[in-house]
Design a protein around this motif. Sequence first.
Motif, PDB file in Angstrom:
ATOM      1  N   ASP A  76      -0.236  -2.347  -3.628  1.00 61.41           N
ATOM      2  CA  ASP A  76      -1.075  -3.543  -3.667  1.00 61.41           C
ATOM      3  C   ASP A  76      -1.230  -4.012  -2.226  1.00 61.41           C
ATOM      4  O   ASP A  76      -0.255  -4.398  -1.590  1.00 61.41           O
ATOM      5  N   SER A  89      -5.869  -7.500  -0.550  1.00 65.03           N
ATOM      6  CA  SER A  89      -5.846  -8.649  -1.464  1.00 65.03           C
ATOM      7  C   SER A  89      -6.267  -9.986  -0.838  1.00 65.03           C
ATOM      8  O   SER A  89      -5.512 -10.960  -0.880  1.00 65.03           O
ATOM      9  N   PRO A  90      -7.481 -10.034  -0.283  1.00 58.96           N
ATOM     10  CA  PRO A  90      -7.954 -11.302   0.293  1.00 58.96           C
ATOM     11  C   PRO A  90      -8.405 -12.262  -0.810  1.00 58.96           C
ATOM     12  O   PRO A  90      -8.382 -11.907  -1.990  1.00 58.96           O
ATOM     13  N   ASN A  91      -8.790 -13.438  -0.406  1.00 54.12           N
ATOM     14  CA  ASN A  91      -9.197 -14.449  -1.376  1.00 54.12           C
ATOM     15  C   ASN A  91     -10.703 -14.681  -1.334  1.00 54.12           C
ATOM     16  O   ASN A  91     -11.294 -14.762  -0.259  1.00 54.12           O
ATOM     17  N   HIS A 101      -4.889 -10.610   7.015  1.00 54.54           N
ATOM     18  CA  HIS A 101      -5.262  -9.632   5.995  1.00 54.54           C
ATOM     19  C   HIS A 101      -5.434  -8.245   6.593  1.00 54.54           C
ATOM     20  O   HIS A 101      -5.301  -7.253   5.896  1.00 54.54           O
ATOM     21  N   HIS A 114      -5.677  -6.681  -5.083  1.00 58.08           N
ATOM     22  CA  HIS A 114      -5.454  -7.823  -5.982  1.00 58.08           C
ATOM     23  C   HIS A 114      -6.149  -9.060  -5.406  1.00 58.08           C
ATOM     24  O   HIS A 114      -5.528  -9.985  -4.881  1.00 58.08           O
ATOM     25  N   GLY A 136      -7.866 -12.508  -4.725  1.00 55.50           N
ATOM     26  CA  GLY A 136      -7.658 -13.863  -5.230  1.00 55.50           C
ATOM     27  C   GLY A 136      -8.986 -14.455  -5.667  1.00 55.50           C
ATOM     28  O   GLY A 136      -9.688 -15.073  -4.877  1.00 55.50           O
ATOM     29  N   GLU A 183      -7.348 -11.413  -9.617  1.00 52.82           N
ATOM     30  CA  GLU A 183      -6.469 -12.254 -10.438  1.00 52.82           C
ATOM     31  C   GLU A 183      -7.123 -12.617 -11.777  1.00 52.82           C
ATOM     32  O   GLU A 183      -6.451 -12.693 -12.800  1.00 52.82           O
ATOM     33  N   TYR A 195       0.090 -18.538  -9.607  1.00 43.78           N
ATOM     34  CA  TYR A 195       0.214 -17.253  -8.897  1.00 43.78           C
ATOM     35  C   TYR A 195       1.314 -16.372  -9.516  1.00 43.78           C
ATOM     36  O   TYR A 195       1.125 -15.168  -9.720  1.00 43.78           O
ATOM     37  N   ASP A 250       0.949 -12.823 -11.411  1.00 40.18           N
ATOM     38  CA  ASP A 250       1.613 -11.625 -10.922  1.00 40.18           C
ATOM     39  C   ASP A 250       2.483 -10.978 -12.004  1.00 40.18           C
ATOM     40  O   ASP A 250       2.655  -9.753 -12.015  1.00 40.18           O
ATOM     41  N   TYR A 252       4.190  -4.055  -2.669  1.00 41.37           N
ATOM     42  CA  TYR A 252       3.307  -5.163  -2.323  1.00 41.37           C
ATOM     43  C   TYR A 252       3.342  -5.346  -0.823  1.00 41.37           C
ATOM     44  O   TYR A 252       4.405  -5.526  -0.249  1.00 41.37           O
ATOM     45  N   THR A 263       2.381  -7.764   1.967  1.00 42.30           N
ATOM     46  CA  THR A 263       1.874  -9.091   2.366  1.00 42.30           C
ATOM     47  C   THR A 263       2.714  -9.611   3.532  1.00 42.30           C
ATOM     48  O   THR A 263       3.720  -9.018   3.883  1.00 42.30           O
ATOM     49  N   GLN A 316       5.614 -14.743   2.019  1.00 45.09           N
ATOM     50  CA  GLN A 316       5.630 -14.633   0.563  1.00 45.09           C
ATOM     51  C   GLN A 316       6.938 -14.036   0.026  1.00 45.09           C
ATOM     52  O   GLN A 316       7.019 -13.651  -1.137  1.00 45.09           O
ATOM     53  N   HIS A 359       8.348 -15.792  -3.063  1.00 39.72           N
ATOM     54  CA  HIS A 359       7.521 -15.514  -4.248  1.00 39.72           C
ATOM     55  C   HIS A 359       7.897 -14.168  -4.866  1.00 39.72           C
ATOM     56  O   HIS A 359       8.075 -14.063  -6.089  1.00 39.72           O
ATOM     57  N   PHE A 360       8.025 -13.146  -4.033  1.00 41.33           N
ATOM     58  CA  PHE A 360       8.291 -11.819  -4.606  1.00 41.33           C
ATOM     59  C   PHE A 360       9.739 -11.684  -5.083  1.00 41.33           C
ATOM     60  O   PHE A 360       9.990 -11.012  -6.088  1.00 41.33           O
TER      61      PHE A 360
HETATM   62  N1  ARG Z   1      -4.272 -13.125  -2.262  1.00 39.81           N
HETATM   63  C1  ARG Z   1      -2.965 -13.260  -1.678  1.00 39.81           C
HETATM   64  C2  ARG Z   1      -3.062 -13.886  -0.291  1.00 39.81           C
HETATM   65  O1  ARG Z   1      -4.071 -13.775   0.376  1.00 39.81           O
HETATM   66  C3  ARG Z   1      -2.213 -11.953  -1.571  1.00 39.81           C
HETATM   67  C4  ARG Z   1      -1.943 -11.250  -2.879  1.00 39.81           C
HETATM   68  C5  ARG Z   1      -0.864 -10.215  -2.769  1.00 39.81           C
HETATM   69  N2  ARG Z   1      -0.641  -9.502  -4.006  1.00 39.81           N
HETATM   70  C6  ARG Z   1      -0.044  -9.981  -5.068  1.00 39.81           C
HETATM   71  N3  ARG Z   1       0.053  -9.216  -6.148  1.00 39.81           N
HETATM   72  N4  ARG Z   1       0.463 -11.198  -5.124  1.00 39.81           N
HETATM   73  O2  ARG Z   1      -2.094 -14.471   0.161  1.00 39.81           O
END
Ligand code: ARG
Length: 572
Positions: free
Chosen positions: A119, A122-124, A133, A159, A161, A258, A311, A315, A333, A335, A339, A342-343
Motif C-alpha cells: 500500500d 495513497s494521496p487524498n 507523498h 489507498h 483518501g 477509502e 480512518y 483500515d 504500508y 507512509t 502514522q 495508527h498502524f
Molecule cells: N491517505 C493517507 C495520507 O495521505 C495515507 C494512507 C495510507 N494507507 C493506509 N492504508 N492507511 O496520510
Amino acid sequence: MIHLALQEKLQQAVLALLPDTDVSSVLVRPCPEPKFGDYQTNALIGLAKRNELNPREFAAQVVEQLDIDDCCEPVEIAGPGFLNFRLRIEALSAALAGAAKGEHLFYRTAVKPRTVVIDYSSPNVAKPMHVGHIRSTILGYALAKVFRLLGHKVVTDNHIGDWGTQFGKLLVGWKEHLNKEALGRDALAEMERLYKLVNAACDEDETVLALAREELVKLQDGDAENLAIWREMIDLSRHQFDEIYGRLGVKFDETLGESFYNDRLKGVVDELIDQGIAEESEGAQVVFFNDHKALKKHPAIVQKSDGAANYTTTDLATLEHRQTTWRPSEVIYVTDGRQQLHFQQLFALYDRWKPGHGMKLNHVWFGAILGEDGRPFKTRSGEIIRLSGLLDEAEQRAYDAVSKKNPDLPEEERHDIARVVGLGAIKYADLSGNRQSDYVFNWDTMLALVGNTAPYLLYAFTRIRSIFRKLGGESLDRPESFALGQAEEQVLAKHLLRFGHVLELVVEECRPNYLCNYLYELAGHFGSFYESCPVLQAEGDTRAQRLALCNLTGQVLQTGLETLGLETTDRM
Ligand code: ARG
C-alpha cells in the motif's frame, strides 16, 4: 548463488551435529573486513551457547562436517567462534561464466514465492500531492519491484483518501464559490482554495459549519447531487495524480479508495462490539489495549460519538478485504513516521479481531523531507511544495547541466537525458538514505556527478555503454572461465556475486538504500578496475574476459537502477 549454497551447506552441517535445531537463523553475511574473508557467519556462537557447548569447539566440529571445498578456501575459525569463508577463484570464475552465458544475473528467485500486498502513495482527493507523498510513492514502487524481481507475487494498492469529513466543506465551497475556469486550469489547486476558504469561514461562522455538516450528511445518505459532485472531485483528482504517476513511471495494480469500504464499516463496528473488543465510552465505540505495553495509554476509536466511522475503521475493513481477496503472507504500508501509532493500533486490533490470521503486518515508515533550514520543506512563502513543480524544476536543472556539458547533443536528446537524470536524481535522493532518517532536500547534492547520487551511477552506466559503442558490431565472447589475475578484477567479481544477497536483504528489511549502496560501491569497484586493467587494449582471453566483466557490471547496474524505478540512458 554462492552465499545461498554456502548457507545451505552450513545449515546441513549444523543439522548433522544437532539434528532437531531450527537452523533458519544460521545465516551467511558478507564479511565486513575483506582481509578476513568474503563471507562470514556468527550464528554458531549463539547456537553453541544455547546448547551449552563451547562455541569454538562447536565451530570446529561444524567445519569438520562442512563440505565446501569446491567453492571455498579452507575455512577459518575466528574470535569466539566466527567462521570466515574465502571464495576460490574457480568458484568466482564459474559464477561469472554462468552469468556471461545468460544463465543468471547473480540472483535466484525465491524457492517459495510469497504474496505481498503493498500500500503506497495513497494521496487524498481534492488535495495536491506534496513531497511527503513522493517518498511513499518512490519507496513503495521500488520495494514492489525488488519483491517482483525475486519472484514474489505482489499486489500494489493505492489507498486513496476519497472519503471523510472534509467533503462537507468542499461541497459548500463547490456549490457557492466554484471558479470553473480555475478548476479547468488546475483542479487540485482550485479545490484546495475552496477547502481553505470554507474552512476559514467555518471558524468564524457557526452557520457555515452547520451547512457543511448538512452537506456531509446528505452525501453520506446518498443525495444524488452531492454524490455527483463528489465523483467529479475524485475524477479530477485522479486525473492529476495519474499525470504525476505517468511522469514518474509508477503503476498500481489496484486503486481501491477509502470509499470502496463504506458498506462494510457498520458491520466491522458491530462485530467488534459483539466480540467484546470495542466498548462504549462517552458515546463513542472505543478499543482499549490494557495488556499492551505500548498502547495501554492509546485507545483506538472505531466509531465516533456522532456514529461516523473513521480512518481506523476503514483500515480494518481494507485489511480484511486484502486478506480474503489475495491471501497475502505480508501486507506492507508505506507512509511517513507520524502514522506509527495508527498502524500499531491497527495491527493490534486486527490481531484481536482475526486471531491467527497469519499475515505479517508491516508499517514501513519514513522520515520527513526538510529544507536547508532544517525545517519541513516549504516554499519561501511557507506553502507546501507541489510535486509537479518539483519535477519540472528537476528536469530543468538537469537540462541546464547537460546542455553545459554537452552542448552539441541534439536538443531532443538533451531533453530525454534531462528527464532521466532529473527524475532519477529526485527518486534516488529519496531511496538512498536510511528511510527512517529525515533528509534535507538539496538540488546540488542530488544532482552532483560525484558521490552516491543518481547522476554518478547513470554516468557510470554510460561509460560502460561507450566501451561497447567503441566495439562497433564486434560480437561478444562468452568466456568459459575467468583468470581474474588482477586484484581489481577479483574485487569487482566478488561484488557482482553479491547482487542477489543485497536484493534479499532489501526484501527482508524493506530498505532500498541497501541496493543503492551496493550499486554505488559497484560503480566504484568498476572505476578502479577500469583504471588499472586495460580492456580494449588487452588481447586474447584477457580482453574477452574483461569485456565480459564490463558487460556484466553494466547489466547489474541497469537492472539495479531499473528495479529502483530509475530509467537509464546510453549517453549523458
Ligand atoms: N491517505 C493517507 C495520507 O495521505 C495515507 C494512507 C495510507 N494507507 C493506509 N492504508 N492507511 O496520510
